[in-house]
Design an enzyme around this catalytic site. Sequence first.
Site, short mmCIF file in Angstrom:
data_model
loop_
_atom_site.label_atom_id
_atom_site.label_comp_id
_atom_site.label_asym_id
_atom_site.label_seq_id
_atom_site.Cartn_x
_atom_site.Cartn_y
_atom_site.Cartn_z
N ASN A 1 -34.39 26.43 -32.05
CA ASN A 1 -33.15 27.60 -32.67
C ASN A 1 -32.80 28.29 -31.30
O ASN A 1 -31.68 29.04 -31.49
CB ASN A 1 -34.02 28.56 -33.60
CG ASN A 1 -33.07 29.73 -33.82
OD1 ASN A 1 -31.90 29.44 -34.56
ND2 ASN A 1 -33.36 31.02 -33.56
N TYR B 1 -19.91 26.49 -24.51
CA TYR B 1 -20.62 26.36 -25.77
C TYR B 1 -20.40 25.40 -26.67
O TYR B 1 -21.27 24.86 -27.28
CB TYR B 1 -20.51 27.90 -26.47
CG TYR B 1 -21.15 28.21 -27.68
CD1 TYR B 1 -22.55 28.39 -27.84
CD2 TYR B 1 -20.50 27.98 -28.98
CE1 TYR B 1 -23.39 28.40 -28.58
CE2 TYR B 1 -21.26 28.41 -30.14
CZ TYR B 1 -22.53 28.60 -30.10
OH TYR B 1 -23.24 28.80 -31.25
#
Length: 260
Positions: free
Chosen positions: A93, A159
């Site tokens: 995560n 990103y």
Amino acid sequence: MSGQAGAGNLEGKVIVLTGAAGGIGEATARSLHAQGASLLLTDREIEGVQQLADSLGERAAAMAVDVSSWDDNLAMISAAEKEFGAVHGIFLNAGIEGKVGPFESAGDEVWEKVFAVNVHGVRYGIQAALPALRRAGGGTILITCSVAGVRGSAGLSPYVTSKHAVMGLMRTAAAELGIEGIRVNSVNPGPVDNRMMRSIEDQVQPGHGEEVKEGFVSRIPLGRYVTNDEVAATATFLLSDAASGITGANYMVDAGMTAH
């Protein structure tokens, strides 16, 4: 929590979480623990995950881990097996948003930092966990991706590119590991009402984050950001035996953002 897997559905399972001190990580840890899982909670700094582990009590341990370090990933899996006897699942995560700005403004340092965590951190986590999952007779790998893994977003090129890479990694790992009883999936949140989105909003237009949020929300069919708990509910399902027939899938938790 609404949408969780059935009570006790993770009884006896040992799951490792990275980025556990963040909003999605903490919510998922609480959900998994409530379903009976034992957890090794990790983050770059120990304070947040130690507080979380202490608040959960039994069946929870904490460890400081830099996911961009291969040695830290190996130590993480070793610690989980030593503490709980096995590893049945891993929730990769941990992630960072990097700097917001035009494509040509992002230099090597920005790209390398984002990829070190978002791509190589996932790769290291999978590679480190595989021997333990095999010793356990199979298991599950879940990766936090993003709507950015399936579409573009101006101003977030490192990103977005990193999340597209993670989607390819997930699908390839699922194709290779299914024969061993190891499932690999991703949960892909849209904008989540947490720290990361506050950072992106403020970088897009410093001092006018609320206006930026309103612009994002206007393009979301449900008219709002999703919550940490909503992402956690899907993550809990995918890490549980209730999802035993699911691998190579990306589950969108985006309030409909990618529907158009």
